[in-house]
Design an enzyme around this catalytic site. Structure first.
Site, PDB file in Angstrom:
ATOM      1  N   GLY A 174       0.817  -1.217   0.000  1.00 52.04           N
ATOM      2  CA  GLY A 174       0.000   0.000   0.000  1.00 52.04           C
ATOM      3  C   GLY A 174       0.841   1.253   0.000  1.00 52.04           C
ATOM      4  CG  LEU A 179      -1.713   6.167   6.760  1.00 52.75           C
ATOM      5  CD1 LEU A 179      -2.068   5.209   7.893  1.00 52.75           C
ATOM      6  CD2 LEU A 179      -1.474   7.559   7.302  1.00 52.75           C
ATOM      7  CE1 TYR A 239     -10.714  -0.805   7.407  1.00 55.98           C
ATOM      8  CE2 TYR A 239     -11.395   0.356   9.392  1.00 55.98           C
ATOM      9  CZ  TYR A 239     -10.456   0.109   8.410  1.00 55.98           C
ATOM     10  OH  TYR A 239      -9.251   0.769   8.433  1.00 55.98           O
TER      11      TYR A 239
END
Length: 289
Positions: free
Chosen positions: A10, A15, A169
């Site tokens: 990611g 981030l 989530y």
């Protein structure tokens, strides 16, 4: 001496992008695991600007597919003689159910099963490289998970509403904390430590499926609310700070790295071992890739 090596998922946005740039500034050779070759190229350009001479390698993979996570792990292990840091940062908040080609819930796969499979593929390399570190990005959304039933939750593919997505989530992030703590018990801490963190609220692309998310993110950025540099800071700190060199199995807050407790539904060693066993069983049933 050769540059230390950090692999981060990611890393092309949010981030992960900020953490990747900071690790490059600190002299790390980077391995990035993106889905998009185009976004990977953009990041490589940024790395050249902020850390001229920084070395980076791209391992394209969709972590929502276990086979691709495993393949990326094999490619990374073949590329690097040693691996100093693995950051499992990629994440997704899906507001409606999507089932992958492997028959898994996409949010569970991206947030938990893919990182688990990638880490398993790299464990021998990390142990041989010791001292090495694993950093998993969790969330205080884990406190909204409610109950946890590993065998059922891992296989949950039923449709859900946007409101119901919050608990689901949170459950994937609770699994991240649980897995971190069980993995810490299984690894020799003198060779590999594993910790996780809550990066706080960040104006990133995590909720990109939400209508109006891009506009809201621009507003938050203007107002300087949810600055992702804070969230990236705790990731980099756990990955590099000597103060955490001998710490393992921890869960830390973005607020001054304050220690946090795993939320009660997933806190016990028995349920964490159960999650590990159910995960191994589920992944054993997916096609090798």
């Amino acid at each position: 001496m050769a540059s230390p090596v950090a692999v981060i998922t990611g890393a092309t946005s949010g981030l992960g992008r900020i953490a990747a740039l900071e690790l490059a500034r600190r002299g790390y050779r980077l391995g990035i695991v993106p889905r998009s070759a185009e976004r990977a190229e953009a990041l490589l350009g940024e790395l050249e600007q902020v850390a001229g001479g920084a070395r980076a390698d791209v391992f394209l993979a969709d972590l929502g597919l276990v086979a691709q996570a495993r393949r990326a792990g094999r490619e990374i292990a073949a590329r690097y003689a040693r691996l100093d840091v693995l950051v499992n940062n990629a994440g997704l908040h899906a507001f409606a159910q999507r089932v992958t080609a492997e028959g898994l819930a996409e949010m569970t796969a991206v947030n938990y099963l893919g990182p688990f499979a990638l880490t398993r593929a790299l464990t021998d390399t990390l142990l041989a490289s010791g001292p090495a570190r694993i950093v998993n990005v969790a969330s205080e959304a884990s406190r909204r998970a409610g109950n946890v039933a590993p065998g059922t939750d891992l296989r949950h593919t039923a449709p859900y509403t946007r409101r119901e997505s919050m608990a689901l989530y949170g459950r994937t992030k609770l699994m991240t904390i649980m897995w971190t703590q069980e993995l810490a018990r299984r690894l020799d801490a003198t060779k590999v430590t594993v910790n996780c963190c809550d990066p706080g609220f960040n104006a990133t692309g995590l909720g990109r499926d939400l209508p109006g998310a891009a506009a809201l993110r621009r507003v938050l950025n203007v107002l300087e609310i949810g600055d992702p540099r804070r969230g990236a800071g705790i990731i980099v700190r756990l990955a590099t700070d000597p103060a955490f060199a001998h710490t393992t199995g921890g869960y830390f807050s973005v607020r001054d790295a304050r220690p946090l407790r795993c939320p009660e539904p997933g806190r016990g060693e028995a349920v964490q071992r159960e999650l590990w066993a159910e995960t191994e069983s589920l992944l054993a049933g997916t096609a090798a890739g």
